[in-house]
Design a protein around this motif. Structure first.
Motif, mmCIF file in Angstrom:
data_model
loop_
_atom_site.group_PDB
_atom_site.id
_atom_site.type_symbol
_atom_site.label_atom_id
_atom_site.label_comp_id
_atom_site.label_asym_id
_atom_site.label_seq_id
_atom_site.Cartn_x
_atom_site.Cartn_y
_atom_site.Cartn_z
ATOM 1 N N ALA A 12 1.052 -1.306 -0.386
ATOM 2 C CA ALA A 12 -0.285 0.235 -0.016
ATOM 3 C C ALA A 12 1.253 1.069 -0.367
ATOM 4 N N VAL A 13 0.884 2.263 -0.787
ATOM 5 C CA VAL A 13 1.433 3.912 -0.928
ATOM 6 C C VAL A 13 0.481 4.437 -1.009
ATOM 7 N N LEU A 14 0.508 5.599 0.362
ATOM 8 C CA LEU A 14 -0.051 6.366 1.130
ATOM 9 C C LEU A 14 0.681 7.795 0.453
ATOM 10 N N LEU A 15 -0.034 8.792 -0.075
ATOM 11 C CA LEU A 15 0.482 9.722 -1.496
ATOM 12 C C LEU A 15 0.079 10.900 -1.130
ATOM 13 N N SER A 16 0.458 11.586 0.247
ATOM 14 C CA SER A 16 -0.765 12.818 0.969
ATOM 15 C C SER A 16 0.115 14.058 0.580
ATOM 16 N N THR A 17 -0.522 15.833 0.178
ATOM 17 C CA THR A 17 -0.182 16.807 0.044
ATOM 18 C C THR A 17 -1.003 17.605 0.456
ATOM 19 N N ASP A 64 9.849 14.765 -3.370
ATOM 20 C CA ASP A 64 10.839 14.727 -4.347
ATOM 21 C C ASP A 64 10.465 14.020 -5.700
ATOM 22 N N VAL A 65 9.979 13.946 -6.811
ATOM 23 C CA VAL A 65 9.706 13.227 -7.725
ATOM 24 C C VAL A 65 10.357 12.022 -8.211
ATOM 25 N N ILE A 66 11.066 12.326 -8.166
ATOM 26 C CA ILE A 66 11.771 10.764 -8.002
ATOM 27 C C ILE A 66 11.786 9.667 -7.273
ATOM 28 N N ARG A 67 11.591 9.812 -5.959
ATOM 29 C CA ARG A 67 11.329 9.054 -4.801
ATOM 30 C C ARG A 67 10.224 8.374 -5.023
ATOM 31 N N ILE A 68 9.450 9.772 -5.125
ATOM 32 C CA ILE A 68 8.356 8.788 -5.170
ATOM 33 C C ILE A 68 8.096 7.857 -6.065
ATOM 34 N N LYS A 69 8.387 7.876 -7.253
ATOM 35 C CA LYS A 69 8.539 7.466 -8.828
ATOM 36 C C LYS A 69 9.031 6.199 -7.778
ATOM 37 N N GLU A 70 10.250 5.908 -7.837
ATOM 38 C CA GLU A 70 11.210 4.975 -7.156
ATOM 39 C C GLU A 70 10.438 4.293 -6.062
ATOM 40 N N GLN A 71 9.912 4.687 -4.839
ATOM 41 C CA GLN A 71 8.788 4.232 -3.750
ATOM 42 C C GLN A 71 7.634 3.113 -4.544
ATOM 43 N N PRO A 103 4.282 19.364 -3.148
ATOM 44 C CA PRO A 103 4.737 20.616 -2.708
ATOM 45 C C PRO A 103 5.390 21.570 -3.026
ATOM 46 N N TYR A 104 6.804 21.277 -4.061
ATOM 47 C CA TYR A 104 7.051 21.942 -5.175
ATOM 48 C C TYR A 104 6.076 22.308 -6.428
ATOM 49 N N SER A 105 5.176 21.683 -6.825
ATOM 50 C CA SER A 105 4.359 21.500 -7.972
ATOM 51 C C SER A 105 3.725 23.448 -7.774
ATOM 52 N N THR A 106 3.785 23.364 -9.010
ATOM 53 C CA THR A 106 3.086 24.773 -9.476
ATOM 54 C C THR A 106 1.916 25.026 -10.630
ATOM 55 N N GLN A 107 1.213 25.491 -10.871
ATOM 56 C CA GLN A 107 0.389 25.184 -11.397
ATOM 57 C C GLN A 107 0.369 25.547 -13.145
ATOM 58 N N GLN A 109 3.335 24.712 -13.703
ATOM 59 C CA GLN A 109 4.735 23.324 -14.688
ATOM 60 C C GLN A 109 4.208 22.408 -13.643
ATOM 61 N N ILE A 110 2.707 22.349 -13.640
ATOM 62 C CA ILE A 110 2.452 20.326 -13.157
ATOM 63 C C ILE A 110 3.202 19.742 -14.410
ATOM 64 N N HIS A 111 3.588 20.298 -15.318
ATOM 65 C CA HIS A 111 4.071 18.983 -16.011
ATOM 66 C C HIS A 111 4.912 18.354 -15.532
ATOM 67 N N VAL A 112 5.902 19.364 -15.174
ATOM 68 C CA VAL A 112 7.131 19.151 -14.447
ATOM 69 C C VAL A 112 7.593 19.002 -13.468
ATOM 70 N N ASN A 113 6.400 19.625 -12.757
ATOM 71 C CA ASN A 113 7.058 19.482 -11.132
ATOM 72 C C ASN A 113 5.754 18.585 -9.976
ATOM 73 N N GLY A 114 5.316 18.209 -11.059
ATOM 74 C CA GLY A 114 3.955 17.611 -11.396
ATOM 75 C C GLY A 114 4.219 15.123 -11.336
ATOM 76 N N ILE A 115 3.202 14.511 -10.507
ATOM 77 C CA ILE A 115 3.209 13.600 -11.639
ATOM 78 C C ILE A 115 1.985 13.253 -12.055
ATOM 79 N N SER A 116 1.594 12.570 -13.374
ATOM 80 C CA SER A 116 0.760 12.681 -13.594
ATOM 81 C C SER A 116 0.328 11.139 -13.160
ATOM 82 N N ILE A 117 -1.391 10.975 -13.561
ATOM 83 C CA ILE A 117 -1.949 9.239 -13.102
ATOM 84 C C ILE A 117 -0.931 8.629 -14.792
#
Length: 782
Positions: A12-17, A64-71, A103-107, A109-117
């Protein structure tokens, strides 16, 4: 179909912001971290199959987007049966794709500093054996005109690419319960379906019902069919229900119904529609009611409650309870001497226990005592209604069962009353028999007297009939002989008019046809009878209505007839009775010679006791009711037609010619209506004159007898209908008047009143009663 027990391990991965450091315009999901915490607790309590606390990857406000993807990639590799990815925060829809903010996402640049489904789906696509479950508990924003429709399409697109996938999302709004909170509560409390495991489909259906109750948008869902039906978690409600029900049954089997009722009530609170739980609760309530009734010695109510409980659940020990109630009830009735109810209860016990001697003895005693009391009640009822015979019989039968002082005393009293009743009955029977015998004797005497009077009346009528027939026969012969001796045509025609059906009518017709040769045949001797007396009719004056002219003095046509008939009729007259006194016999002969109502009434008034009294009344009745009484005899002057030739007659065997002068005219008495009819047929004007004269006489008198005389004397009967109508009216009035006179005389009840009635109505309907009362009053005076 639910696949229970197939999930062994998972991740189970619980991701909250819930905070953003670079873009404060991003809407913060304030409930993201609490909702993720609730999911962490549910998983830690092993509320989801194959997931434990150590299987959780907690990524709260991870920048950290990379760490999230790795986990996430590592968890996908380690997941055996189930991979649960729970995301709580803000999601931005940009150019048809959903991006999860960090936490570091912006509207911008969301496609850069966010994670898409899409990126997450690509990461977890391998391995293919695990079921991938995405829960998007986010606040959605973006550039799509219809946000919900865009999210739905995105979910379906990813579900189509992933095998064994399940994606669910529900837009969050401030002040409302999050999707994570709802799911964790469902996992913790379970659902109302009575099933052991929950599927993703059950969870989605429960979420839809919650949204409808709270008037929230329903969750958006996209899934593969095989993933939708997996048993992902145990149904905690049903699990708790089973635990409570097991505890309740354990207490129930131990007959600890108080504790069992507590557990059953709690189980019913979880599943109110469970029939088994409801049945046990009703059973316990009935049983407790029965115990309470039994403690209060209300055995009938207790037995009914035990029986009702037994019908719900047939527990064997209840049969003993029911039997104990029946036995206690029977003993209770027996002690209260209510033997009819005790008998019914003991009969039931004997039926259940045929070999029990105590129950059999009590049943026999109850039956006898019931019969005894029934007999006593019956006897007392008869006793107080003074029916002592029936009461004595019931008391005696009751005493055959057992005796007591009151019953013996009542029986003795009834015996004394019965003895008195028997004596009175015998005495009354003797008196009644004597009175009945006397009444029967009186009735017999009256019947005999009535029969004797009837026979005497019949004999008198028969003698009169025979006498009349013989007189008619002799009169027929005498008149014919007289007609032949007169050797006149008028005499022969007179015979024809008097006797149109006479024995010599043929000779008369033949004589008239010949006109010359005499056909005289001597009459046969007439047999006389001492019981017949005939009186010749008295001649009367000639009616002036039909008197024509003075005739020369010569012998009357009837004189030779009377001279010949009188001696012979005297020979058949009855002889006076030697047994009657001479004066009474003389009076009777005088009445016979007159043969009128006045003559017979004079005889009755002058004699006190005679055997001719009844005959006198009979002759009065006969004269009064005669069809054609003759009150007056008139003479008619008859002139034969001018062309009449001399008649040839035999006079003592010598043929003589008689001139027309000798037969031109003669005077004859007007006799019966038949003679008048013959005359009126020959002279119609005379008949019409008679008719009017008779009718005027009736109108002048205006009595019923006057109109009856008109009917008897008239030959034309021109006024017959009027006469009969007047007779009916006058007779009715006379009857009414006579009744009034009789009622007046009866009211006065004196000799003068009754004699006045007899004088006014000598032939009245109450004549006999008046004579009786006169005799009675005279006897009282004397």
């Amino acid at each position: 179909m639910m696949e229970s027990g197939t999930l062994q391990n998972g991740k189970a991965v619980l991701l909250s912001t819930n905070r953003y450091t670079k873009d404060s315009d991003i809407t913060v999901h304030t409930m993201a971290e609490p909702a993720a915490g609730l999911m962490q607790q549910a998983i830690g309590q092993h509320l989801i199959s194959s997931l434990h606390a150590e299987d959780i990857v907690w990524l709260n406000n991870e920048p950290d987007v990379i760490r999230i993807k790795e986990q996430i990639a590592l968890a996908a590799e380690q997941a055996g049966d189930l991979l649960l990815i729970y995301i709580a925060g803000t999601a931005i829809l940009r150019r048809g794709q959903i991006y999860i903010t960090l936490p570091y996402s912006t509207q911008a640049q969301i496609h850069v500093n966010g994670i898409s489904i899409q990126e997450l789906a690509d990461i977890v696509r391998e391995p293919e054996g695990a079921h991938k479950v995405f829960v998007l508990d986010c606040h959605f924003s973006g550039d799509a005109p219809d946000m919900m429709q865009a999210v739905r399409e995105e979910l379906h697109r990813h579900a189509a690419k992933l095998k064994k996938s399940f994606l669910i999302a529900q837009p969050w709004q401030e002040g409302r319960e999050t999707l994570g909170q709802q799911i964790s509560r469902i996992l913790r409390e379970g659902i109302m379906k009575p099933q052991e495991w929950l599927t993703l489909e059950d969870i989605c259906q429960e979420l839809s019902e919650i949204a409808q109750r709270n008037r929230q948008p329903e969750p958006l869902m996209a899934a593969k069919k095989q993933t939708l039906g997996i048993a992902i978690a145990p149904n905690q409600r049903y699990k708790e229900f089973q635990r409570l029900f097991a505890e309740a049954r354990q207490a129930f089997d131990a007959h600890d119904f108080g504790l069992a009722l507590t557990y059953f009530s709690q189980a019913q609170g979880l599943y109110a529609n469970d029939d088994d739980t409801a049945t046990h609760i009703r059973f316990i309530n009935r049983f407790q009611e029965a115990e309470q009734f039994y403690a209060q010695k209300q055995y009938i109510a207790a037995r009914r409650a035990y029986e009702a409980a037994f019908e719900l659940i047939p527990v064997p020990f209840l049969l003993e309870k029911i039997e104990r109630c029946t036995a206690d009830l029977a003993n209770h009735y027996f002690e209260l001497q209510q033997y009819d109810q005790a008998k019914a209860a003991y009969a039931r016990l004997v039926s259940d226990h045929p070999g029990d001697a105590f129950y059999a003895e009590r049943l026999q005693i109850s039956s006898s005592e019931q019969r005894y009391h029934e007999l006593i009640d019956k006897a007392d009822s008869h006793y107080f209604r003074y029916e002592f015979v029936e009461a004595l019989e019931a008391y005696r039968e009751a005493m055959t069962i057992h005796t007591d002082t009151k019953t013996e005393r009542r029986a003795q009293e009834c015996q004394r009353y019965v003895d008195v009743l028997v004596y009175l009955q015998q005495k009354a029977e003797t008196d009644v028999r004597a009175r009945i015998a006397e009444e029967m004797q009186q009735k017999a005497d009256a019947a005999v007297a009535e029969r004797v009077a009837q026979l005497q009346k019949e004999l008198t009528a028969r003698i009169e009939q025979e006498t009349t027939a013989k007189m008619q026969q002799h009169y027929d012969t005498l008149v014919w002989d007289a007609a032949l001796q007169s050797n006149q045509r008028a005499a022969v025609e007179l015979y024809r008019s008097l006797f149109p059906n006479g024995a010599y009518i043929d000779q008369a017709d033949y004589w008239l046809s010949l006109h010359q040769e005499p056909i005289y045949t001597p009459a046969k001797p007439v047999e006389t009878s001492p019981s017949v007396q005939w009186q010749a009719p008295a001649a009367t004056e000639i009616s002036p209505a039909i008197q024509q002219e003075e005739q020369p003095a010569e012998q009357s046509l009837f004189e030779p007839i009377i001279e010949v008939a009188q001696p012979q009729m005297q020979e058949i007259a009855p002889q006076p009775s030697a047994e009657l006194p001479k004066d009474e016999e003389t009076l009777w002969n005088e009445a016979l010679s007159k043969d009128t109502i006045e003559g017979y009434m004079e005889y009755i008034s002058r004699t006190s006791d005679s055997e001719h009294i009844a005959d006198a009344y009979y002759r009065i009745s006969r004269i009064r009711n005669a069809a054609a009484p003759v009150e007056e005899e008139t003479t008619a002057t008859y002139t034969p037609p001018a062309e009449e030739t001399p008649a040839s007659v035999y006079n003592n065997g010598v043929h003589e010619e008689t001139s027309a002068a000798n037969t031109s005219a003669y005077e004859a008495p007007a006799v019966a209506p038949a003679v008048a009819a013959s005359v009126t047929e020959t002279y119609p004007n005379t008949a019409e004159m008679f008719e009017e004269d008779f009718w005027q006489q009736a109108l002048s008198a205006n009595t019923s007898q006057a109109y009856q005389d008109y009917l008897n004397r008239s030959t034309l009967l021109k006024y017959e209908s009027q006469a009969k109508e007047r007779i009916s009216e006058l007779q009715e009035k006379e009857k009414v008047q006579e009744t009034l006179e009789w009622e007046k005389a009866s009211a006065e009840d004196t000799l003068e009143a009754y004699k006045a009635y007899i004088n006014k109505y000598p032939f009245g309907s109450y004549y006999a009663k008046a004579r009786f009362r006169i005799a009675r009053l005279e006897s009282e005076i004397n």
